[in-house]
Scaffold this active site. Structure first.
Site, PDB file in Angstrom:
ATOM      1  N   GLY A  14       6.383   2.354   6.748  1.00 11.35           N
ATOM      2  CA  GLY A  14       5.709   1.290   6.009  1.00 11.35           C
ATOM      3  C   GLY A  14       5.067   1.845   4.764  1.00 11.35           C
ATOM      4  O   GLY A  14       5.731   2.396   3.899  1.00 11.35           O
ATOM      5  N   GLY A  15       3.745   1.729   4.675  1.00  6.92           N
ATOM      6  CA  GLY A  15       3.068   2.180   3.470  1.00  6.92           C
ATOM      7  C   GLY A  15       3.536   1.381   2.264  1.00  6.92           C
ATOM      8  O   GLY A  15       4.283   0.403   2.385  1.00  6.92           O
ATOM      9  N   ALA A  17       5.621   2.298  -0.087  1.00  7.78           N
ATOM     10  CA  ALA A  17       7.063   2.433  -0.320  1.00  7.78           C
ATOM     11  C   ALA A  17       7.863   1.513   0.592  1.00  7.78           C
ATOM     12  O   ALA A  17       8.763   0.794   0.139  1.00  7.78           O
ATOM     13  CB  ALA A  17       7.492   3.885  -0.114  1.00  7.78           C
ATOM     14  N   LYS A  83      -5.716  -1.855 -15.208  1.00  5.12           N
ATOM     15  CA  LYS A  83      -5.460  -0.532 -15.786  1.00  5.12           C
ATOM     16  C   LYS A  83      -4.767  -0.721 -17.131  1.00  5.12           C
ATOM     17  O   LYS A  83      -3.729  -1.371 -17.216  1.00  5.12           O
ATOM     18  CB  LYS A  83      -4.579   0.313 -14.862  1.00  5.12           C
ATOM     19  CG  LYS A  83      -4.202   1.661 -15.470  1.00  5.12           C
ATOM     20  CD  LYS A  83      -3.276   2.452 -14.562  1.00  5.12           C
ATOM     21  CE  LYS A  83      -2.828   3.729 -15.257  1.00  5.12           C
ATOM     22  NZ  LYS A  83      -1.901   4.529 -14.429  1.00  5.12           N
ATOM     23  N   VAL A 193       9.794   6.341  15.843  1.00  9.78           N
ATOM     24  CA  VAL A 193      11.201   6.698  16.000  1.00  9.78           C
ATOM     25  C   VAL A 193      11.270   8.050  16.693  1.00  9.78           C
ATOM     26  O   VAL A 193      10.681   9.033  16.236  1.00  9.78           O
ATOM     27  CB  VAL A 193      11.916   6.755  14.634  1.00  9.78           C
ATOM     28  CG1 VAL A 193      13.340   7.277  14.787  1.00  9.78           C
ATOM     29  CG2 VAL A 193      11.921   5.374  13.986  1.00  9.78           C
TER      30      VAL A 193
END
Length: 519
Positions: A14-15, A17, A83, A193
């Site tokens: 996940g995260g 990415a 930003k 996994v």
């Protein structure tokens, strides 16, 4: 459907990415349609995400809008702020007591891209008394004054000055996860996994997990971070290290609260050069993210923490510094067989220009746009993807190295080693030789997907005081009236924006309270 059709996509990890890739694929491939590709994301419930990358590029605005996210909601949920670029402090010369030097790399020149009319030679010949970044863009001065890039009346995702976001990476991942699973039809499995299974063609065909459920797929995306469970462990794709070019291999990170709710919030990343690396300083809504990226060959962890705490001051008291090892480099193949790596499993370069999330976006977009629905297409797309991202990463490395190798700092071994010609890629050396007698032009950037374009190079080169001698070539730059008109136009725009734009803190508070208009 033919058995050769790719119907099931499995994303491991996940995260930012993983969930950003899932969102882009699900949207572009229309995965809510039962006849389309179906996406499953498996994420470990026990492995925390890195969660440090708090800077983005303006491309993220298009991505968020495309996947159906409300800008105001995103900002509130992810502690996000605006930003407008980065300020580089003390990168040019060895700092003297009480003195600093800084320059800006804004997110765009707004009015005048150097692709259309290059002001650099006219600035070099003295047509403006201002520093290069102030002479050629309004955004540097707007950022320096603490102003916002837009108004509360500006519609969602629209800009007066180009912008991206600073954000809380952990909250961003959770926000994407909720959006992707609730609205884009992505299936989520919380599991570790435990084994990756290959077929006779050495393609991945299923994953075993610790919840006694095998996950079957036709195509796999490795977003498992530095563990690289698929591309590294299962498919044995090697790693190309770049630690002979980029030295910073460790980071310390701290979360620093604001003294009070009225503390100004910088609308740019502040990157301050230190004795063995640099500190980042990023203003979120409720805190600063501050850290030190450094070379372990040139300093100790203990000394690095001293430098970081000295930079922050008394506000660092009682706050723990989190140490993060960085593995610099990229995969020798990003795509192999029916598996592609995206995020840190594919590559990592230190966070100097906040390119990590942008390159996740770029990889996910290319995967979606060229998605091989039939297995016979895998070979062609694999070759194209690998070639494209080898170029993208090499060019990113060149640009990051540029910040170090033309610096005049020589106060420590770290800075002296960074200007050693043996550490500079040949591709960058050739350009630097050319730029000694001619400023960069659009013809120096001939690749359609250059991560860093002409304007970016100009801001860094002339912010760092790179010497380009035009004495023998002055006569060719004879559009002085046009150049002066453009310099004047930028000055007038800047004055108007100074009068009209709110402070960054004022706008953030209004966004969190009222939100933007929808387009």
């Amino acid at each position: 459907m033919s058995s050769k059709t790719i119907n099931q996509v499995v994303i491991v990890g996940g995260g930012t990415a993983g969930w950003l890739t899932a969102a882009i694929l699900a949207t572009k491939l229309n995965c809510r349609d039962s006849k389309s590709v179906q996406i499953t994301l498996v994420e470990s419930p026990t492995i925390p995400i890195l969660g440090v990358g708090e800077g983005t590029w303006p491309t993220i605005r298009n991505t968020l809008q495309m996947i159906g996210i409300d800008e105001s909601e995103f900002m509130r949920e992810c502690d996000a702020t605006f930003k407008q670029g980065a300020e580089f402090v003390n990168w040019r010369d060895t700092p003297k007591d009480g003195e600093t030097h800084s320059y800006f790399h804004p997110l765009s020149a707004v009015f005048h891209s150097a692709y259309d009319f290059n002001l650099a030679p006219y600035w070099l010949l003295g047509s403006s008394p201002l520093p290069y970044d102030h002479a050629t863009t309004s955004q540097s001065r707007i950022s320096q004054l603490g102003l916002a890039p837009k108004k509360i009346t500006t519609p969602s995702y629209a800009a007066i000055q180009n912008y991206s976001y600073h954000l809380n990476a952990n909250k961003f991942a959770e926000f994407l996860k909720k959006h992707v699973t609730n609205k884009l039809g992505v299936k989520f499995i919380s599991a570790n996994v435990t084994q990756v299974h290959l077929d006779e063609e050495q393609h991945i065909n299923r994953l075993s997990t610790d919840i006694e459920q095998d996950i079957i797929g036709d195509f796999f995306v490795d977003c498992s971070g530095s563990k690289a469970l698929l591309i590294g462990d299962a498919l044995n794709v090697g790693w190309h290290s770049i630690d002979d070019v980029i030295f910073n291999d460790t980071a310390l990170a701290m979360q620093v609260p604001y003294p009070d709710e009225n503390t100004p919030i910088a609308s740019h990343t502040i990157a301050t050069a230190q004795e063995a690396g640099w500190t980042w300083d990023i203003g979120l809504h409720n805190r600063r993210g501050v850290g030190y990226v450094y070379s372990s060959r040139h300093t100790s962890d203990e000394r690095a923490e001293e430098v970081l705490r000295a930079y922050i001051g008394e506000e660092a008291e009682g706050i723990e510094a989190r140490k993060i090892p960085l593995n610099l480099g990229y995969r020798k193949q990003f795509w192999k067989g029916n598996c592609v790596a995206i995020g840190m499993s594919a590559a990592f370069v230190e966070p100097l220009e906040a390119s990590a999330i942008f390159l996740v976006e770029a990889a996910a977009n290319m995967l979606a746009d060229t998605f091989p629905r039939h297995k016979s297409s895998l070979g062609f797309v694999e070759s194209s993807f690998n070639k494209t991202f080898k170029l993208r990463w090499d060019k990113s490395i060149d640009f990051i190295k540029l910040h170090y190798c033309i610096s005049n700092r020589a106060d420590t071994a770290y800075w002296r080693d960074n200007v050693d010609p043996s550490s500079i890629p040949e591709s960058l050396k050739l350009k630097l030789e050319q730029w000694k007698y001619q400023p960069p032009t659009k013809y120096d950037f001939d690749y359609a997907f250059e991560p860093f374009v002409l304007d970016s190079y100009l801001f860094v080169l002339y912010g760092l005081g790179y010497s380009t001698n035009l004495a023998a070539d002055e006569s060719r730059y004879n559009d002085n009236k046009i150049a002066q008109a453009k310099f004047s136009e930028i000055n007038l725009l800047t004055q108007r924006l100074v009068d009209e734009l709110p402070t960054h803190r004022q706008l953030i508070d209004k966004v969190y309270q009222f939100g933007f208009q929808s387009i």
